[in-house]
Design an enzyme around this catalytic site. Structure first.
Site, PDB file in Angstrom:
ATOM      1  N   ASP A 103       0.872  -1.218   0.033  1.00  0.00           N
ATOM      2  CA  ASP A 103      -0.003  -0.059  -0.004  1.00  0.00           C
ATOM      3  C   ASP A 103       0.993   1.336  -0.009  1.00  0.00           C
ATOM      4  O   ASP A 103       1.713   1.373   0.977  1.00  0.00           O
ATOM      5  CB  ASP A 103      -0.992  -0.226   1.264  1.00  0.00           C
ATOM      6  N   ASP A 204      -3.101   4.636  -2.423  1.00  0.00           N
ATOM      7  CA  ASP A 204      -4.197   5.186  -1.592  1.00  0.00           C
ATOM      8  C   ASP A 204      -4.731   6.443  -2.009  1.00  0.00           C
ATOM      9  O   ASP A 204      -3.665   7.496  -2.423  1.00  0.00           O
ATOM     10  CB  ASP A 204      -3.377   5.537  -0.131  1.00  0.00           C
ATOM     11  N   GLU A 255      -6.683   3.552  -5.713  1.00  0.00           N
ATOM     12  CA  GLU A 255      -8.025   3.917  -4.879  1.00  0.00           C
ATOM     13  C   GLU A 255      -8.419   5.220  -5.159  1.00  0.00           C
ATOM     14  O   GLU A 255      -8.103   6.415  -5.247  1.00  0.00           O
ATOM     15  CB  GLU A 255      -7.727   3.857  -3.296  1.00  0.00           C
ATOM     16  N   HIS A 328     -11.110  -2.161   4.799  1.00  0.00           N
ATOM     17  CA  HIS A 328     -10.754  -1.664   6.268  1.00  0.00           C
ATOM     18  C   HIS A 328     -11.619  -0.618   6.421  1.00  0.00           C
ATOM     19  O   HIS A 328     -11.455   0.050   7.452  1.00  0.00           O
ATOM     20  CB  HIS A 328      -9.344  -1.761   6.475  1.00  0.00           C
ATOM     21  N   ASP A 329     -12.172   0.062   5.513  1.00  0.00           N
ATOM     22  CA  ASP A 329     -12.814   1.329   5.460  1.00  0.00           C
ATOM     23  C   ASP A 329     -14.450   1.037   5.321  1.00  0.00           C
ATOM     24  O   ASP A 329     -15.123   2.041   5.786  1.00  0.00           O
ATOM     25  CB  ASP A 329     -12.481   2.202   4.559  1.00  0.00           C
TER      26      ASP A 329
HETATM   27  C1  GLC Z   1      -7.975   5.665   2.347  1.00  0.00           C
HETATM   28  C2  GLC Z   1      -7.541   4.344   3.104  1.00  0.00           C
HETATM   29  C3  GLC Z   1      -8.014   5.080   4.638  1.00  0.00           C
HETATM   30  C4  GLC Z   1      -7.286   6.187   5.103  1.00  0.00           C
HETATM   31  C5  GLC Z   1      -7.360   7.238   3.949  1.00  0.00           C
HETATM   32  C6  GLC Z   1      -6.549   8.380   4.267  1.00  0.00           C
HETATM   33  O1  GLC Z   1      -9.211   5.780   2.043  1.00  0.00           O
HETATM   34  O2  GLC Z   1      -8.125   3.479   2.732  1.00  0.00           O
HETATM   35  O3  GLC Z   1      -8.061   3.849   5.590  1.00  0.00           O
HETATM   36  O4  GLC Z   1      -7.741   6.696   6.253  1.00  0.00           O
HETATM   37  O5  GLC Z   1      -6.985   6.865   2.672  1.00  0.00           O
HETATM   38  O6  GLC Z   1      -5.067   7.693   3.833  1.00  0.00           O
END
Ligand code: GLC
Length: 562
Positions: A103, A204, A255, A328-329
């Site tokens: 990641d 990310d 993402e 995880h979110d």
């Molecule tokens: C992404 C991650 C999340 C994090 C955010 C900021 O959305 O999946 O867990 O809090 O980025 O890095």
């Protein structure tokens, strides 16, 4: 099988398993998971049949956002282990034929990162321009942008009187990608891990890296339209891709926050100039009332189907998407869209089938393959997530929402719902740790756990294993075009996938009552073969054109031309 030569498109028939290390397996008694714990479970991951692991951040970090606040990109967080532990994990995974995806968090760094520490309070620091600083406007924040975790996206640097931008927590300062030195640093980071032999990267919130440079007030929103899929984002991705990803043949998944289909077609275009594939989240906003996550409302089933249709047809032949319900979110899908009590097993399987039979690369988040549920916390002190605790303060203390109402919203929406420790067996703390777990477990672990699932051939685990195998065996799952058969049906989500030789039908009842549909005659069900379903009894044999589905039933059929 050892991995010898990278095959460019291995990921098109692959399934990827996401590990959130803090909650996966503790090799000791710290109460949080670690790298040695992951290595000890590679056999389990191999049994599931996945091709790769996406490891959420394990770098040095003060852990304000559980590793998404990185203070050193080249070091392993000692709480997770050492670089040697990482090397062992990588090599043992490779020996089992499992790839590792890291990641990469480069929209922002931790405010503890040495670049930020040097930049803070010193306009002459060589690192000042690594971040985004603005003067106050009329004695207050430079504009009205909000952080994704609530409150202003600006924090004051008292030493200089300027504000820095943080789209997430105030401990996560946004990097200034306009500065070419920042882009060089990012390339160095990725190069370091690629050289070590990791197979790919999950990037990310990568579509937030390019901000419109005017930093205007947003009269109709929280500012996101000024930095989402921003003006130079494609240029930046092409630059990074050319310098690193293409050289190493890395698989990449971006993402994408609040993105559009058009941008995703370009991010994941098959010319390989940017990324291999994209995550988008539109299908996971169908239970946001008027677009607001911090509400409690049933999901909009018709809208869910419309969104899948838009993305499945829109990416076909143009780009490539990640398929997922959980990470995880996100709360656990069986609690969110299924029924985590009476029909937990049926609905977990149905939800799995309905997403795995689409076009794209499926991601399975740890515990999803067991049908793990939300923990249904009742005490605010059980929550650890920075977003959840921030939002509790804002909603209850500032907006006057009743404590009980906010507890109900958190029980549905909090990110901690998916972060509870992995349930390995029925012993104390589900075998996750010998110490005190950092986050309370879901109390159903004596029943829902990996050991029990492996012992039961009808478990959710083996259903996932089967879906993962099917993707490798049936080509239409990878290359077929998508057609939603009943967009207006109130209970059934049924779609066809078709190529020149095969038709695959995936028929799903999303509710707890019987539901019926009549398949169009052009699908000759007398030739259909049932590939998989989630009910044992014979009554769900092929069933002809008229399909009667039991609660949360799923059926997958294949029709092949002679
Ligand atoms: C992404 C991650 C999340 C994090 C955010 C900021 O959305 O999946 O867990 O809090 O980025 O890095």
């Amino acid at each position: 099988m050892a991995i010898t030569k990278p095959d460019e498109s291995w990921w098109k028939t692959a399934t990827i398993y996401q590990i959130y290390p803090k909650s996966f397996c503790d090799s000791g008694s710290k109460g949080m998971g670690d790298l040695k714990g992951i290595t000890s479970k590679l056999g389990y991951i191999k049994l599931l049949g996945v091709d790769a692991i996406w490891l959420t951040p394990v770098y040095q970090s003060p852990m304000v956002d559980n590793g998404y606040d990185i203070s050193d990109y080249f070091e392993i967080n000692p709480e997770f282990g050492t670089m040697k532990d990482f090397d062992v994990l990588l090599s043992e995974a490779h020996q089992l034929g499992i790839r590792i995806i890291m990641d990469i968090v480069v929209n922002h760094t931790s405010t503890q990162h040495k670049w930020f520490q040097s930049a803070l309070g010193d306009k002459n620091s060589p690192y000042r321009d690594y971040y985004i600083w603005k003067d106050p406007v009329e004695g207050a924040e430079p504009n009205n942008w909000n952080s994704k975790f609530g409150s202003s996206a600006w924090a004051l640097d008292e030493g200089t009187g300027q504000y820095y931008l943080h789209l997430f927590a105030k401990e996560q300062a946004d990097l200034n990608w306009e500065n070419p030195s920042v882009r060089e640093e990012v390339k160095d980071v990725i190069h370091f891990w690629a050289k070590k032999g990791v197979d790919g990267f999950r990037l990310d919130v990568i579509n937030l890296i390019s901000k419109q440079q005017e930093f205007l007030n947003d009269e109709n929103g929280d500012g996101r339209r000024f930095y989402t899929d921003g003006p130079r984002v494609h240029e930046y991705l092409q630059e990074i891709s050319e310098s690193v990803f293409q050289k190493y043949g890395s698989v990449t998944v971006g993402e994408m926050s609040s993105t559009t289909l058009e941008h995703c077609q370009q991010y994941s275009a098959q010319d390989g100039k940017e990324l291999s594939m994209v995550f988008n989240f539109h299908h996971l906003k169908v239970d946001y009332l008027n677009g607001d996550k911090w509400t409690k409302t049933p999901f909009d089933f018709i809208q869910l189907k419309q969104i899948f249709n838009h993305w499945q047809t829109g990416l076909n032949g143009k780009g490539w998407g990640a398929l997922f319900w959980c990470n995880h979110d996100q709360p656990r899908v069986v609690s969110r869209l299924g029924n985590d009590k009476q029909y937990r097993i049926e609905s977990a399987k149905m939800l799995a089938a309905s997403i795995h039979m689409m076009q794209g690369t499926p991601y399975v988040y740890q515990g999803e393959e067991l049908g793990m549920t939300n923990p249904h916390y009742t005490d605010i002190r059980q929550y650890r997530d920075v977003e959840s605790t921030n939002m509790y303060q804002i909603m209850v203390n500032r907006r006057g929402i009743a404590h009980q109402d906010m507890m109900a919203i958190l029980a549905q929406k909090s990110r901690d719902n998916s972060r509870t420790p992995m349930q390995w067996n029925s012993t104390k703390n589900a075998g996750f740790t010998k110490g005190t777990p950092w986050l309370d477990l879901a109390q159903n672990y004596p029943e829902i756990n990996a050991e029990a699932a492996i012992a039961d051939l009808n478990s959710v685990f083996y259903f996932y294993k089967h879906l993962i195998e099917l993707r490798k065996q049936v080509s239409v799952i990878t290359d077929g075009r998508y057609e939603d058969l009943f967009p207006e049906h109130k209970r059934i989500f049924a779609y066809a996938r078709q190529n020149d030789k095969q038709v695959l039908l995936c028929i799903n009842n999303y509710y707890g009552d019987e539901a019926k549909c009549t398949l169009p005659d052009r699908f000759d069900m007398s030739k259909a073969r049932k590939l998989l379903s989630n009910y044992q009894s014979e009554t769900c044999e092929v069933g002809g054109q008229n399909q009667v589905l039991r609660p949360y039933e799923t059926r997958i059929f294949l029709i092949e031309s002679d």
